[in-house]
Design an enzyme around this catalytic site. Structure first.
Site, PDB file in Angstrom:
ATOM      1  CB  CYS A  43      34.889  16.368   8.751  1.00 42.12           C
ATOM      2  SG  CYS A  43      35.476  17.154  10.106  1.00 42.12           S
ATOM      3  CG  HIS A  52      33.362  19.729   4.886  1.00 41.53           C
ATOM      4  ND1 HIS A  52      32.218  18.744   4.900  1.00 41.53           N
ATOM      5  CD2 HIS A  52      33.997  20.240   5.070  1.00 41.53           C
ATOM      6  CE1 HIS A  52      33.025  19.068   5.995  1.00 41.53           C
ATOM      7  NE2 HIS A  52      33.971  19.763   6.078  1.00 41.53           N
ATOM      8  CD  GLU A  88      33.107  22.472  -0.414  1.00 44.12           C
ATOM      9  OE1 GLU A  88      32.468  22.083  -0.417  1.00 44.12           O
ATOM     10  OE2 GLU A  88      32.530  22.973   1.068  1.00 44.12           O
ATOM     11  CE  LYS A 143      30.221  20.300   8.436  1.00 44.90           C
ATOM     12  NZ  LYS A 143      29.791  19.677   6.544  1.00 44.90           N
ATOM     13  CG  HIS A 189      31.465  20.472  11.690  1.00 42.21           C
ATOM     14  ND1 HIS A 189      31.578  19.314  11.302  1.00 42.21           N
ATOM     15  CD2 HIS A 189      32.711  20.265  11.205  1.00 42.21           C
ATOM     16  CE1 HIS A 189      32.375  18.495   9.982  1.00 42.21           C
ATOM     17  NE2 HIS A 189      33.651  19.462   9.778  1.00 42.21           N
ATOM     18  CG  PHE A 222      41.158  17.938  12.060  1.00 40.80           C
ATOM     19  CD1 PHE A 222      40.813  19.438  10.666  1.00 40.80           C
ATOM     20  CD2 PHE A 222      41.151  18.157  12.949  1.00 40.80           C
ATOM     21  CE1 PHE A 222      40.205  20.087  11.020  1.00 40.80           C
ATOM     22  CE2 PHE A 222      41.041  20.111  13.538  1.00 40.80           C
ATOM     23  CZ  PHE A 222      40.310  20.438  12.903  1.00 40.80           C
TER      24      PHE A 222
END
Length: 428
Positions: free
Chosen positions: A178, A318, A329, A348, A353, A415
């Site tokens: 991502c 994010h 985060e 998002k 996403h 990931f």
């Protein structure tokens, strides 16, 4: 500790002698909120949500919500061209064309050997391979398209943009989960800084609203079930967050050396002032719980920009709306900024996403935030989670601080522990 390793980021910035400045001169987007930059930006400012229930073909899946792009890209391309390209490449070509035109390059004399492409994606044309497999199983080898192989390769979008815009210096593909779109912009920035390019078409694209892809993420229990309805399915930093929503689309920026942009009289949105990378080295699907890797990437981006913590006026998070991801985060932001983190928005919640395109869309939003001096609100954030303690922009757009030289950060994490952060600064 992170603070020991990068304490210099809170000290007086050290300018980099002779380093070429990189500016954004064009933006192109296709998102769940709009078929172009203007409609997408107005949708974000209005707090609209592009998440919806998917059609009956997804009925067997445990999750049946997603954020499809506002337009079918195949409808905007000649049929003969569209049928040879995977959906992600279609998005990419259209968004790159818009960015190119927005930068005024359609009417400019461009040296194709000084212009390149940098594309972030995660799965590229993998759905095309799955579809070809189904054709083989159901109808036999003669029914597998001769375009299946070139449609499958991950570099297809970069190649298609280069062909379409006649950019011959390089066509690169970045695959880092991502963080791919963000890293593609950062890598292109370095190429311009180093003098290898004058112009780069940089961003990301993804088309993952596909039965097999969604079934895989649902099996991982990463997707939001959507029990609160599509408009509240993605809940960034919310107490009730329960997973992310898959979206699709693309965004591209035209990056130029400031000297090159100035010589042709180009309008500039902002400067790509710096960027930072790190790796969690922790787990394939879970972030490091202490947020240390994220904090390091934030510090690196500030150091690369020659900026301090006090310079940051806004953060585009994010924030995928997963319990572990948002918590890590938020902890990283506290590690870097203490209890005084600047205003945060989480795109998002509105568009889901977009995977490899997520960081590119969010970088484009940061450029527009600096240009228009407005922070878009966060959709889906109604009940602030205990302990996160962030100033989340909700409801209506908020004016950006007019602090001279203010930095906007765009965070992306993926990931495998890939962390990438862009630092953008007003072109003024």
């Amino acid at each position: 500790m992170t603070s020991d390793l990068y304490a210099a980021s809170s000290a007086v910035p050290v300018p980099v002698p002779g380093r070429r400045r990189v500016v954004v001169t064009g933006i192109g987007m296709i998102t769940p909120l709009g078929a172009d930059t203007a409609s997408s930006w107005s949708g974000f400012l209005a707090g609209r949500c592009g998440i919806r229930e998917l059609d009956e073909s997804f009925a067997r899946l445990p999750v049946r919500i997603g954020a499809p792009a506002a337009v079918d890209p195949a409808d905007l391309l000649p049929r003969a061209q569209a049928r040879t390209m995977n959906r992600g490449a279609q998005f990419a070509v259209l968004a790159a064309r818009e960015a190119w035109a927005d930068a005024g390059l359609d009417a400019a004399v461009v040296d194709p050997h000084r212009a390149g492409v940098s594309v972030g994606t995660i799965i590229g044309g993998a759905p095309a391979l799955v579809d070809a497999s189904h054709q083989l199983r159901d109808k036999g080898p003669r029914h597998v398209s001769p375009h299946a192989s070139p449609m499958t390769v991950p570099n297809g979008a970069a190649a298609r943009i280069a062909i379409d815009l006649d950019t011959r210096a390089e066509a690169r593909t970045i695959v880092s989960a991502c963080a791919s779109g963000t890293e593609a912009i950062g890598a292109a920035t370095d190429r311009i800084r180093a003098g290898h390019l004058d112009i780069a078409v940089a961003g990301g694209t993804e088309a993952v609203i596909h039965h097999t892809v969604m079934a895989a993420f649902a099996s991982l229990r990463a997707l939001a079930p959507g029990t609160d309805g599509p408009n509240d399915a993605s809940k960034p930093f919310d107490e009730h967050r329960d997973g992310f929503v898959l979206g699709e689309g693309a965004a591209f920026l035209i990056l130029e050396g400031e000297d090159h942009a100035r010589a042709r009289g180009a309008r500039t949105y902002c400067e790509i002032a710096g960027w930072g990378l790190s790796a969690d080295a922790h787990h394939m699907t879970a972030p490091r719980p202490d947020g240390d890797g994220i904090a390091i990437a934030l510090h690196k981006a500030l150091a690369d920009a020659g900026a301090t913590i006090a310079d940051v006026v806004h953060i585009s998070a994010h924030a995928t709306a997963t319990p572990a991801g948002d918590a890590a985060e938020a902890l990283a932001l506290h590690t870097v900024f203490g209890d005084h983190a600047p205003p945060v928005t989480a795109p998002k919640g509105a568009i889901g996403h977009l995977q490899g395109a997520a960081g590119a869309v969010e970088a484009a939003l940061c450029a527009l935030t600096l240009h228009h001096q407005l922070i878009p609100p966060t959709v889906g954030h109604h009940h602030p989670a205990d302990g996160l303690g962030l100033d989340i922009v909700t409801g209506t757009p908020r004016p950006l601080s007019e602090q001279p030289g203010g930095i906007v950060l765009s965070d992306s994490f993926g990931f495998g522990g890939h962390n990438a952060v862009l630092a953008l600064r007003s072109a003024a």
